[in-house]
Scaffold this motif. Structure first.
Motif, short mmCIF file in Angstrom:
data_model
loop_
_atom_site.label_atom_id
_atom_site.label_comp_id
_atom_site.label_asym_id
_atom_site.label_seq_id
_atom_site.Cartn_x
_atom_site.Cartn_y
_atom_site.Cartn_z
N HIS B 62 0.70 -1.36 0.12
CA HIS B 62 0.12 0.08 -0.08
C HIS B 62 0.79 1.14 -0.10
O HIS B 62 0.30 2.30 0.04
N GLY B 63 2.21 1.02 0.06
CA GLY B 63 2.92 2.35 -0.15
C GLY B 63 3.36 2.95 1.37
O GLY B 63 2.58 2.73 2.38
N MET B 64 4.42 3.49 1.42
CA MET B 64 5.01 4.28 2.89
C MET B 64 3.79 5.05 3.40
O MET B 64 3.59 5.19 4.44
N ASN B 65 2.87 6.12 2.46
CA ASN B 65 2.21 6.90 3.01
C ASN B 65 0.69 6.41 2.68
O ASN B 65 -0.09 7.41 2.49
N ALA B 66 0.31 4.98 2.33
CA ALA B 66 -0.67 4.60 2.11
C ALA B 66 -1.29 5.29 0.90
O ALA B 66 -2.24 5.12 0.51
N GLN B 67 -0.13 5.41 -0.11
CA GLN B 67 -0.66 6.16 -1.39
C GLN B 67 -0.86 5.06 -2.29
O GLN B 67 -1.49 5.59 -3.57
N GLY B 68 -0.71 3.84 -2.24
CA GLY B 68 -1.01 2.82 -2.99
C GLY B 68 0.10 2.40 -4.15
O GLY B 68 1.01 3.22 -4.18
#
Lengths: 363, 261
Positions: B62-68
């Motif tokens: 999901h990415g380090m900042n939940a950005q996908g």
């Protein structure tokens, strides 16, 4: 082989596969003799009195079991309250009365049948009996007497002298068939009216009449465009359903499914662009009645935007004007043009442009 | 009785032996199978702990900042309800890439850890919150109304009794048997995977509670018709009657055709 050999000499010629075709008599006799009945083998109960008594006890026990189960059935019918539940392993919570009545009735019926079969198999005579056929036709004198009775009856009823009676009776009987024909043909319905019914539904409105609001099914509350978030599905009925005289029939034709897509998700093809133009900010409404055989199409996959019919897996593409992408349906689902009224509620300003539901003749 | 007859086994011996063996193996498994510990403490959720848990367990996809990323969608704006649903039912972290994340018996995280991750994801952007107990208990509800709404909105995929059903290409609508009221509410609110969203502006909170009450009732009520066979309709019923009904009739037919000794 020896059984069939009429010469009494068994054929000992061994035919090998690599010898080619072998011309022989086949060892078949000129005529098959009736082998007769096989030797009768006595059962244990025929020879031993002990075995006979045991069989008798078994038959009586089966009939007795049936009687017992029937009595339990009668007692249970009155004794067990019909709301009482019972927990059975493997089945779960179930109705005690139904279980007891079913099981006891099964045992009582099976006991009668099994007892009768066991009785027949062990004690009733099982020696083979031959009954010769006899000619079925009556003799000539009886047959001519029967013909005489029929002809004489016709003569005495004066059928030949007064033919009008004969014709009138024939006419009455023949005409009597018509009420049945009329009822069967009439039950098929009026073809003109039936076709008109297939072509119309509650969304059709006359010009100048205010648009029909889209309502949630079954709550029958109006839908604000802002209520429909992206990925949502609403099951919709027309507001006019509440005034309908034939609610079920009208519901069956007017059912609509409504969903909201991100406007970027629509196909760039002409169909996708038309779908978007007939919708409102990505909200699109379509007839919920499958164009195959009319099941309610309701299985919407939010991620693939596929709409599936549960009956035969016809699959429609919501991004491309509900074109059929799989399954037996032949036409896209008809789209309902929608917009919003002054209060922000979704409305349908005009009806479907084509008949909803399965394809029919003379479309 | 001769020596051969004395040593002959009863025809049912093999079937009984097989049954005994199966029961023994099944019983031993249920006794010895590893069991998961259950945690039930719920707290408000600490955002910082949640972020570190997210980085350790979810950020790969999901990415380090939940950005996908290519492997997983963005979680910005999915809300705490979505995290609680996906992680609480064991669907996430995904066990293996598949057409659809499967429900697991137990979650890999405690309720507290889930609450922390949910709090962090909810802090990224507004989204549906975890529903309270008032509308997820199935109490004070109209079961009949819930049944009607369920049959119109849900039954086409989840079956009239919530037994689940098939979708396209291996995807499926899961069975709702044993799902908690909170899970059912969160699923409607967030629309996980193939499921569309049924927000509170579509089906009101009270009507969601009615649906939960209906599902609880169908799972616990007395089955008047006897064995439900999974409430799957003609397929399981037909299979039952083909195997057991026809088997019984075949047995009777063999017995009828056999000569008495």
């Amino acid at each position: 082989m020896t059984d069939l050999d009429t010469t009494g000499q068994p054929s000992t010629d061994v035919v090998h596969l690599d010898e080619g075709h072998h011309i022989g008599t086949g060892g078949l006799p000129a005529r098959f003799e009736d082998p007769g009945l096989p030797t009768h083998i006595h059962r244990m109960a025929d020879d031993s009195p002990d075995a006979g008594r045991r069989a008798e006890r078994q038959v009586v026990a089966l009939f007795g079991l049936s009687m017992l189960a029937t009595l339990v059935f009668i007692v249970a019918y009155f004794a067990i309250d019909k709301s009482v539940g019972i927990f059975l392993p493997g089945i779960g919570s179930t109705n005690a009365l139904n279980v007891v009545l079913g099981v006891t009735m099964g045992i009582s019926l099976f006991g009668i049948g099994a007892g009768a079969v066991h009785w027949a198999k062990t004690l009733m005579p099982d020696t083979e009996v031959v009954e010769e056929r006899h000619p079925q036709a009556s003799d000539a004198a009886t047959r001519s007497a029967a013909v005489g009775i029929i002809l004489g009856g016709g003569e005495q009823a004066q059928l030949g002298r007064r033919p009008m009676i004969k014709y009138a009776l024939g006419g009455a009987l023949g005409l009597f068939a018509l009420p049945f024909v009329v009822q069967v043909a009439g039950s098929l319905g009026n073809p003109t009216k039936a076709l008109a019914g297939l072509r119309s539904n509650l969304w059709d409105i006359a010009p100048g009449v205010s648009p029909i609001r889209l309502m949630r099914d079954p709550e029958m509350t109006p839908i604000k465009a802002s209520d429909v978030t992206i990925g949502s599905v609403f099951h919709v009925m027309p507001e006019t359903l509440k005034d309908s005289q034939h609610v079920l029939e009208d519901k069956g034709k007017a059912a609509v499914i409504l969903m909201r897509l991100d406007p970027n998700q629509f196909s760039a093809a002409a169909g996708g662009q038309r779908a978007q133009a007939w919708g409102y900010q990505g909200i699109i409404a379509y007839s919920k009645i499958c164009t195959h055989v009319g099941c309610p199409v309701g299985l919407y996959e939010q991620q693939t935007h596929h709409l599936l019919c549960p009956c035969h897996q016809s699959t429609y593409d919501a991004t491309n004007n509900m074109e059929v992408i799989f399954g037996p349906a032949k036409r896209a689902l008809p789209q309902l043009k929608i917009t919003v009224d002054d209060a922000g509620y979704l409305v349908a300003p005009e009806g479907f442009h084509e008949p909803v539901g399965p394809s029919f003749w003379e479309r | 009785m001769n020596a051969l007859a004395a040593r002959r086994r009863h025809p049912a011996a093999i079937a009984i032996l097989l049954l005994l063996g199966l029961v023994a193996v099944g019983g031993a498994y249920s006794l010895l199978a590893p069991k998961q510990a259950q945690a039930s403490v719920v707290s408000a959720g600490d955002i910082n702990t949640g972020k570190s848990l997210f980085l350790a367990n979810c950020a790969t996809c999901h990415g380090m900042n939940a950005q996908g990323s290519a492997a997983g969608p963005t979680l910005v704006g999915v809300g705490a309800a979505s995290v609680d649903f996906q992680v609480g039912t064991g669907r996430m972290p995904l066990a293996a890439p598949n057409v659809q994340a499967q429900r697991q018996d137990t979650s890999q995280f405690t309720q507290e850890q889930i609450a922390n991750m949910a709090a962090w994801v909810a802090s990224l952007a507004p989204g549906p919150a975890i529903p309270g107990a008032q509308y997820t208990s199935g109490q004070n509800a109209d079961v009949a109304q819930g049944g009607e709404i369920f049959r119109i909105n849900c039954a086409q995929c989840h079956n009239y009794a919530g037994s689940g059903g098939a979708l396209s290409r291996g995807k499926y609508a899961p069975s709702l048997t044993g799902s908690s009221g909170k899970t059912i509410y969160e699923a409607m609110l967030t629309g996980p995977q193939s499921m569309p969203v049924f927000s509170d502006s579509n089906i009101s909170a009270q009507n969601k509670n009615n649906i939960i009450a209906y599902l609880k009732t169908t799972q616990t009520e007395q089955q008047v018709g006897g064995m439900t066979l999974g409430n799957l309709g003609p397929v399981s019923e037909g299979m039952f009657i083909w195997i057991f009904g026809l088997g019984l009739m075949l047995g009777c037919a063999f017995w009828l055709g056999q000569k008495a000794a």
